[in-house]
Write a protein that holds these residues in place. Sequence first.
Motif, PDB file in Angstrom:
ATOM      1  N   ILE A   9      -8.929   7.074 -21.152  1.00 58.24           N
ATOM      2  CA  ILE A   9      -8.260   7.970 -20.202  1.00 58.24           C
ATOM      3  C   ILE A   9      -9.023   8.008 -18.881  1.00 58.24           C
ATOM      4  N   VAL A  10     -10.357   8.091 -18.961  1.00 59.28           N
ATOM      5  CA  VAL A  10     -11.182   8.096 -17.744  1.00 59.28           C
ATOM      6  C   VAL A  10     -10.984   6.800 -16.973  1.00 59.28           C
ATOM      7  N   GLU A  11     -10.943   5.673 -17.689  1.00 60.78           N
ATOM      8  CA  GLU A  11     -10.779   4.368 -17.043  1.00 60.78           C
ATOM      9  C   GLU A  11      -9.423   4.274 -16.351  1.00 60.78           C
ATOM     10  N   VAL A  12      -8.369   4.745 -17.028  1.00 62.53           N
ATOM     11  CA  VAL A  12      -7.029   4.700 -16.445  1.00 62.53           C
ATOM     12  C   VAL A  12      -6.956   5.554 -15.185  1.00 62.53           C
ATOM     13  N   ASN A  13      -7.507   6.771 -15.254  1.00 57.91           N
ATOM     14  CA  ASN A  13      -7.504   7.666 -14.087  1.00 57.91           C
ATOM     15  C   ASN A  13      -8.303   7.064 -12.931  1.00 57.91           C
ATOM     16  N   PHE A  14      -9.428   6.432 -13.250  1.00 58.78           N
ATOM     17  CA  PHE A  14     -10.248   5.810 -12.217  1.00 58.78           C
ATOM     18  C   PHE A  14      -9.497   4.671 -11.540  1.00 58.78           C
ATOM     19  N   LEU A  15      -8.858   3.820 -12.341  1.00 58.64           N
ATOM     20  CA  LEU A  15      -8.113   2.688 -11.787  1.00 58.64           C
ATOM     21  C   LEU A  15      -6.936   3.171 -10.945  1.00 58.64           C
ATOM     22  N   LYS A  16      -6.314   4.245 -11.390  1.00 55.42           N
ATOM     23  CA  LYS A  16      -5.195   4.797 -10.627  1.00 55.42           C
ATOM     24  C   LYS A  16      -5.661   5.260  -9.252  1.00 55.42           C
ATOM     25  N   LYS A  17      -6.828   5.911  -9.205  1.00 49.21           N
ATOM     26  CA  LYS A  17      -7.364   6.374  -7.922  1.00 49.21           C
ATOM     27  C   LYS A  17      -7.747   5.197  -7.033  1.00 49.21           C
ATOM     28  N   VAL A  18      -8.329   4.154  -7.626  1.00 50.63           N
ATOM     29  CA  VAL A  18      -8.695   2.966  -6.854  1.00 50.63           C
ATOM     30  C   VAL A  18      -7.451   2.329  -6.257  1.00 50.63           C
ATOM     31  N   ASN A  19      -6.391   2.224  -7.050  1.00 52.45           N
ATOM     32  CA  ASN A  19      -5.143   1.635  -6.567  1.00 52.45           C
ATOM     33  C   ASN A  19      -4.569   2.411  -5.385  1.00 52.45           C
ATOM     34  N   ILE A  20      -4.564   3.732  -5.498  1.00 51.44           N
ATOM     35  CA  ILE A  20      -4.020   4.560  -4.417  1.00 51.44           C
ATOM     36  C   ILE A  20      -4.878   4.441  -3.163  1.00 51.44           C
ATOM     37  N   ILE A  21      -6.197   4.385  -3.340  1.00 53.45           N
ATOM     38  CA  ILE A  21      -7.091   4.239  -2.189  1.00 53.45           C
ATOM     39  C   ILE A  21      -6.817   2.919  -1.471  1.00 53.45           C
ATOM     40  N   LEU A  22      -6.647   1.830  -2.214  1.00 53.44           N
ATOM     41  CA  LEU A  22      -6.376   0.531  -1.614  1.00 53.44           C
ATOM     42  C   LEU A  22      -5.037   0.519  -0.881  1.00 53.44           C
ATOM     43  N   VAL A  23      -4.050   1.199  -1.448  1.00 50.31           N
ATOM     44  CA  VAL A  23      -2.740   1.281  -0.800  1.00 50.31           C
ATOM     45  C   VAL A  23      -2.849   2.066   0.504  1.00 50.31           C
ATOM     46  N   ILE A  24      -3.559   3.175   0.476  1.00 45.54           N
ATOM     47  CA  ILE A  24      -3.743   3.990   1.683  1.00 45.54           C
ATOM     48  C   ILE A  24      -4.452   3.187   2.768  1.00 45.54           C
ATOM     49  N   LEU A  25      -5.503   2.462   2.389  1.00 44.25           N
ATOM     50  CA  LEU A  25      -6.250   1.657   3.352  1.00 44.25           C
ATOM     51  C   LEU A  25      -5.400   0.525   3.923  1.00 44.25           C
ATOM     52  N   SER A  26      -4.536  -0.055   3.099  1.00 46.94           N
ATOM     53  CA  SER A  26      -3.678  -1.138   3.597  1.00 46.94           C
ATOM     54  C   SER A  26      -2.674  -0.619   4.614  1.00 46.94           C
ATOM     55  N   ALA A  27      -2.179   0.608   4.433  1.00 49.34           N
ATOM     56  CA  ALA A  27      -1.262   1.196   5.415  1.00 49.34           C
ATOM     57  C   ALA A  27      -1.991   1.506   6.712  1.00 49.34           C
ATOM     58  N   LEU A  28      -3.219   2.027   6.610  1.00 53.81           N
ATOM     59  CA  LEU A  28      -3.998   2.341   7.802  1.00 53.81           C
ATOM     60  C   LEU A  28      -4.404   1.071   8.557  1.00 53.81           C
ATOM     61  N   ALA A  29      -4.549  -0.043   7.829  1.00 47.57           N
ATOM     62  CA  ALA A  29      -4.952  -1.307   8.461  1.00 47.57           C
ATOM     63  C   ALA A  29      -3.911  -1.811   9.453  1.00 47.57           C
ATOM     64  N   LEU A  30      -2.687  -1.314   9.359  1.00 47.12           N
ATOM     65  CA  LEU A  30      -1.636  -1.719  10.291  1.00 47.12           C
ATOM     66  C   LEU A  30      -1.841  -1.121  11.680  1.00 47.12           C
ATOM     67  N   PHE A  31      -2.751  -0.167  11.805  1.00 47.07           N
ATOM     68  CA  PHE A  31      -2.992   0.495  13.093  1.00 47.07           C
ATOM     69  C   PHE A  31      -4.367   0.177  13.675  1.00 47.07           C
ATOM     70  N   THR A  32      -5.182  -0.550  12.943  1.00 44.77           N
ATOM     71  CA  THR A  32      -6.564  -0.780  13.351  1.00 44.77           C
ATOM     72  C   THR A  32      -6.822  -2.271  13.560  1.00 44.77           C
ATOM     73  N   PRO A  33      -7.969  -2.640  14.152  1.00 44.36           N
ATOM     74  CA  PRO A  33      -8.285  -4.059  14.345  1.00 44.36           C
ATOM     75  C   PRO A  33      -8.189  -4.853  13.047  1.00 44.36           C
ATOM     76  N   VAL A  34      -7.875  -6.135  13.173  1.00 45.95           N
ATOM     77  CA  VAL A  34      -7.501  -6.960  12.025  1.00 45.95           C
ATOM     78  C   VAL A  34      -8.625  -7.078  10.995  1.00 45.95           C
ATOM     79  N   PHE A  35      -9.871  -6.927  11.420  1.00 38.20           N
ATOM     80  CA  PHE A  35     -10.980  -7.050  10.483  1.00 38.20           C
ATOM     81  C   PHE A  35     -10.852  -6.057   9.333  1.00 38.20           C
TER      82      PHE A  35
END
Length: 440
Positions: A9-35
């Motif tokens: 359960i801890v592993e699933v919750n952790f992976l879920k949070k990692v996935n959401i963080i990566l999605v959030i960062l990918s959306a923000l990357a559309l507004f910031t320098p390409v790096f």
Amino acid sequence: MPVIDCIFIVEVNFLKKVNIILVILSALALFTPVFSGYVVGIWMIIASVCLRSETVPSKTLAARQDFWRILKPILTSGLIFWALLAVAGIWASRDADVVDIKALRHALSHAGVKYIVVLFGFSCFFWRLAPSKDLRTAFAMTYGVAAAVHGVYCMFQRQYGLDWVHGINGRLGEGRFAYGVYRIGGLIGHPLTLGYCLVLSLVSCLALYGLSKSKWEKNAWLSGVIFSALVLALSGSRGPQLTAVLASFVLIPYKVVIENWQKISFGLILLIGFGFFCGAFSRFLELGNVGAGGDIRWVHWSVHYRIFMDHLVHGIGPGASNEAISSYYLTAGVNDTIKLAHNSYLQFAADYGLLGLLGALTWTLSWARLAKSVFVVHRAIWSLLAVILISSITQNTLQDSEFVLALTIWTLVLIATEVEYSGCTSTTKKYPNILAREGG
């Protein structure tokens, strides 16, 4: 509860949070320098490698397979594209008297990153948006909020010249000031880069707004539409403004345009009136001035066409010396320091000859193959193709890393949306989406 179950359960919750963080960062990357987008892509590859042994439900596995199947034409064409560039670049360097090896390596490696690695990295992760409502919502909400914040920043930048990429006290240079305001570049930097990325955002958000069932997602995509259109109207960038209008009409079926012509006309009148009131279209008056855009582009086009004809098969090569290119400008009576074609296909033709031009066209037309293989988002994909083609006429958008990154992300989001609904054709056809109507 057994210890193993707690760990799971801890592993699933952790992976879920990692996935959401990566999605959030990918959306923000559309507004910031390409790096920032490249860094997110690397983390997505790392996350995918770490999760390679995860147990995937059959429904999720089917979604992943469909995602990769639909994406295959673009992946394949990207590999062909880069291979042709590599052959042409190496061939040109062997035929040249003077070669900048460092420039050659940089051009070929950067092309591999832009057209292959970034797409592969984001694809390894973005398929998860198809079976996961939480990830889709996280991307939509992040983008909607970020679009609003970014829009406000762009308004302040237009008025006061804010340039926070270079520090909180950074200010745009005098070259970005005209008609009493600063040209908007956002956090990305270059005004045209921002403009064409906003066009991709506008048509994608408009399509996703028509497809989303969730009220929260609809509001988020609507925010993307409104602020993309607003910043475009205030940007003073002629090419992106015209491209946005043309690409939107590709996206919306002509029957819908005819049925709603009064609303559409009223909206356009309001937008154009707002633009004129704010002086957003003043730069269109420059087109008739000597040396103010149009005539200079003719020089770039003619010079690079001559380079292409003189090095027909493999081009002059990305490792060609500045002196070799300058000689063509001097022959044309121009002392230019930019040396860009301001046309993506002419640039590939001049740098890589027929091999590079063939690769660029193969890569571009893979979006046409993609559009023919989908149902739900086919108009959105055709609209993205229109943006690629129209923008490439007067700008080096296909060489622009920011543009290619934005194109990659929006394409993957649309493919994930296709996979979400294509599993049930009858449901898809009944879905109330004005952008998916036939007969357009």
